[in-house]
Structures are given as C-alpha cells and as structure tokens.
Scaffold this active site. Structure first.
Site, mmCIF file in Angstrom:
data_model
loop_
_atom_site.group_PDB
_atom_site.id
_atom_site.type_symbol
_atom_site.label_atom_id
_atom_site.label_comp_id
_atom_site.label_asym_id
_atom_site.label_seq_id
_atom_site.Cartn_x
_atom_site.Cartn_y
_atom_site.Cartn_z
ATOM 1 N N SER A 100 0.691 -1.211 0.075
ATOM 2 C CA SER A 100 -0.073 0.090 0.031
ATOM 3 C C SER A 100 0.738 1.142 0.178
ATOM 4 C CB SER A 100 -0.863 -0.097 1.364
ATOM 5 O OG SER A 100 -2.056 1.092 1.125
ATOM 6 N N ASP A 146 -10.229 -5.751 -3.166
ATOM 7 C CA ASP A 146 -9.733 -4.710 -2.387
ATOM 8 C C ASP A 146 -10.555 -3.601 -2.236
ATOM 9 O OD1 ASP A 146 -8.131 -2.647 -1.378
ATOM 10 O OD2 ASP A 146 -6.160 -3.608 -1.808
ATOM 11 N N HIS A 180 -7.528 -6.195 1.070
ATOM 12 C CA HIS A 180 -6.112 -5.314 1.216
ATOM 13 C C HIS A 180 -5.404 -5.796 2.518
ATOM 14 C CE1 HIS A 180 -3.962 -1.459 0.044
ATOM 15 N NE2 HIS A 180 -4.060 -1.126 1.543
#
Length: 281
Positions: free
Chosen positions: A150, A226, A259
């Site tokens: 991320s 996600d 995620h």
C-alpha cells in the site's frame, strides 16, 4: 544501536533494534530477520531485502502476520522492516488522522513546516537505514531489494525507480501507484510537499516511470476485492506507464483477495522468490 527484542525463528533470529536517527531527529525502531545462514557462515555477506509497511503500521505488522521469515530462511535473505514515520515528536496535527502524520510518513522528504525537519522517510530508508544495516549485519549492499504494501508499495517503487543503482529488485502488494491522482496521496503530498504538484512528481511511480533507468522485472500483486482498489490504488495507471516506458511489469489481479495481511501472507512467498532470483543471480 540497541537490540531490544530477539526471538528464534525458522532456524534464524527475528530481532528488533532501536537507534537515534539524525535524519528524523528522534529514536527509531526497525526489525531485522537474520536467516540461519548467518550462523552457519559468519564470514558470508547475504542479500538484504527491505520491506516498507503501509498506513498505521510499524515494523511489527509484517513480522508477526506475513510469515515472511520462512521464505527468507529458505532463500538466505536478511529481511529488514523499518517503521512508517517518526514518532512522538509532538508536532501539531501529528496524531489527528490515520493517513497523515504518525504512521503515515509516505516515504517522502517533507519540505513544508513543521514536517520538513523530521518527516524525511525517503532519506531514512534509502541512506541512513542501509548504512546502519550494512555496518552492523552481514548484509551485502550490492545485493539489495525492496518491496512493500500500500503506502509502502508506493515507497518501494519510488525508491527503486529513483535509485536503480542501489536496488536490484522491487515488488509491491496493492501499491498506491499514482499518489498525485488519489485522495490518500493528494492529502499526504500536499501536506508534506506543499501545493505545487510539480514537486510531487519525484514521489509518484507512474510519473517516475517515464524517466527512470529501471528496466528490471517488477512484480505487483493486487487483490481484486480490495476495498481501496478503484479510489486509492488504480494499478492500471502503473501498468500503462510501464508499458509506455518499456519497464517489464507483471501485474497480477488476485480474485477474492482484499487489502489485508491475509492477502500478503498468501503471496509473500512468490515475492521473496522474485527477489531471491534477482539478488542471488
């Protein structure tokens, strides 16, 4: 440096170290996994792989949740995980939001007050931390790789694209590939670097792709489920930039994955194998 924690792990040692950082102006902690090959041959210099974590994380998230040590031991890699920002500085607004300030350094060197004096995570990751690692552990600086998740995936791509002579491999999980074009990045880059978007280009992988000399393989895994995919991540922008620049990118959209660290743990073996192939060649 001071070693503050140590555990036996897959035949090696998972350790945590604390040091005073002149780059950031505060005490910092980082984790380092020393694989069993360190004890087997004290004279050997091993490849080193840096992992950059995402928003709100510390060194602990990946070391406890991803299962990376098993693969680092298998391939004989030293695995280093820094924190995601300076901590405890008492700056105004530092702890008001999860996506700016503490835990959200975004791997940039801030230029705006009051952040410029301390929020210099790019220099910390690319200069100060490697100097410490290479000086205190049996790491081979000529065989360094970098990856992350991320915000950390953004950081890894930026570090590699800006320093192709320093890193031999790069990969990312669900990276923020175009921070200049998404809310997380606009908030962070605007706050740390100011309103001039031209200054943001130095920390935007999709823009760096056009000028970087990086031509080694890039691996990116992205969960298709996600929750941040369409608004914050937009991996198709990196794919288009890499195609245009001639950078060999493998972008894998993984059905059903989100995620979380369940996603990372599912594919981290592939990523460490990707790095090992480049670092041990």
């Amino acid at each position: 440096m001071e070693r503050i924690r140590s555990w036996a792990c897959f035949g090696g040692r998972q350790e945590v170290w604390r040091h005073n950082s002149p780059t950031l102006g505060c005490a910092m902690e980082f984790a380092v996994y020393l694989p069993p090959q360190v004890a087997a041959d004290n004279a050997a210099r091993l490849p080193v792989l840096y992992y950059l974590s995402g928003l709100t994380c510390t060194w602990e998230n990946v070391t406890a949740k991803a299962g990376a040590q098993r693969y680092a031991a298998e391939h004989g890699l030293i695995l280093v995980t820094p924190d995601t920002s300076p901590r405890g500085l008492g700056l105004p607004g530092e702890d008001e939001a999860y996506d700016f300030g503490t835990g959200a350094g975004f791997y940039v060197d801030a230029t705006e007050p009051p952040w410029a004096k301390h929020y210099r995570m790019y220099s910390y990751v690319t200069a100060e931390l490697p100097a410490l690692v290479n000086g205190h552990f049996p790491a081979d600086p000529a065989r360094s790789g970098i990856f992350g998740h991320s915000m950390g995936g953004h950081g890894a791509l930026v570090c590699a694209f800006r320093n192709p002579q320093q890193y031999r491999s790069v990969s990312a999980f669900a990276p923020i590939v175009a921070p200049s074009q998404v809310p997380w990045g606009e908030k962070a880059l605007g706050g740390y670097l100011g309103p001039d978007r031209a200054a943001w280009a130095a920390y935007d992988a999709t823009q760096l792709a056009a000028t970087t000399a990086w031509r080694r393989p890039v691996l990116v895994d992205q969960g298709a489920a996600d929750e941040f995919l369409d608004k914050q991540l937009r991996p198709q922008l990196l794919q288009a930039a890499c195609v245009s620049a001639g950078i060999p990118l493998t972008l894998r959209l993984q059905p059903g994955y989100d995620h979380s660290y369940y996603f990372i743990a599912s594919f981290i073996g592939d990523h460490i194998a990707h790095h090992a192939a480049a670092l041990k060649a």
